[in-house]
Write an enzyme that holds these catalytic residues in place. Sequence first.
Site, mmCIF file in Angstrom:
data_model
loop_
_atom_site.group_PDB
_atom_site.id
_atom_site.type_symbol
_atom_site.label_atom_id
_atom_site.label_comp_id
_atom_site.label_asym_id
_atom_site.label_seq_id
_atom_site.Cartn_x
_atom_site.Cartn_y
_atom_site.Cartn_z
ATOM 1 N N CYS A 114 8.641 19.328 -7.273
ATOM 2 C CA CYS A 114 9.267 17.856 -7.641
ATOM 3 C C CYS A 114 10.762 18.041 -7.680
ATOM 4 O O CYS A 114 11.280 19.314 -8.682
ATOM 5 C CB CYS A 114 8.757 17.556 -8.790
ATOM 6 S SG CYS A 114 9.495 15.769 -9.605
ATOM 7 N N HIS A 135 0.710 -1.764 -0.345
ATOM 8 C CA HIS A 135 -0.059 -0.119 0.106
ATOM 9 C C HIS A 135 0.993 1.103 0.080
ATOM 10 O O HIS A 135 -0.210 2.491 0.016
ATOM 11 C CB HIS A 135 -1.265 -0.461 1.217
ATOM 12 C CG HIS A 135 -2.246 -1.542 1.318
ATOM 13 N ND1 HIS A 135 -2.166 -1.567 1.954
ATOM 14 C CD2 HIS A 135 -2.597 -1.801 -0.214
ATOM 15 C CE1 HIS A 135 -3.655 -2.863 1.422
ATOM 16 N NE2 HIS A 135 -3.260 -2.452 0.302
#
Length: 237
Positions: free
Chosen positions: A138, A111
């Site tokens: 980013c 997950h």
Amino acid sequence: MRADSLFILTGAGISAESGLGTFRDRGGIWSRFDPMRLATPEAFAAEPVLVHEFYNLRRRNAREARPNPAHAALARLEAGLSQAGGRLFLCTQNVDDLHERAGSRAVVHMHGELAKARCLSCEAVHPWEDDLSVDTPCPACGRSGGMRPDVVWFGEMPHHLDAIDAALAAADRFVAIGTSGAVYPAAGYVAQARQRGIPTLALNLEAADNAGLFEATRLGPASVTVPAFVAALLDGR
């Protein structure tokens, strides 16, 4: 100790004693927050500030938590099996890094991980310990607004499914620790193991939703049941 290929699946229950909230327990994470507002791609698109606030809180909480005896026991088991020529495939539904901090070297996070961030613009994934915001650029492409936690949200595909299926097919034993038995595909792994004739065991604080599928269940805190299970296995009992 016999050299085994052991598949262990861990869920939120193994980290609860480290101070991390679970999804189902009274006072747990989802009793205070609505997951459909905070843990879906649609929620992030509609309310990115709120979603970032929630995951920044979870990231800080995870940093402050410490591994408990259950995490440490699984690290010992990994080392013991390796020395005996066996293998532990440790698959976790948890997004914390407590297994790694306890000493486990090969952990599969189906997950995702709170300590990683992914850019929606270029898909680059980065280690990430700090807060995220809509203004975070980013590091790879420099664009802002698309950095998100590298966790699997509702409606998204779990990670590493091919590797998980291969490890389950090769396993000699299947053990689930601290899992609710309510989240798929992980909740279905015990049925797959049973179909292949693999012995199955659940170690949980209370019976999981899929408890009837396990050949054996031991109830109690993970900090007690997991070290006892590992000690017996390493001693060959």
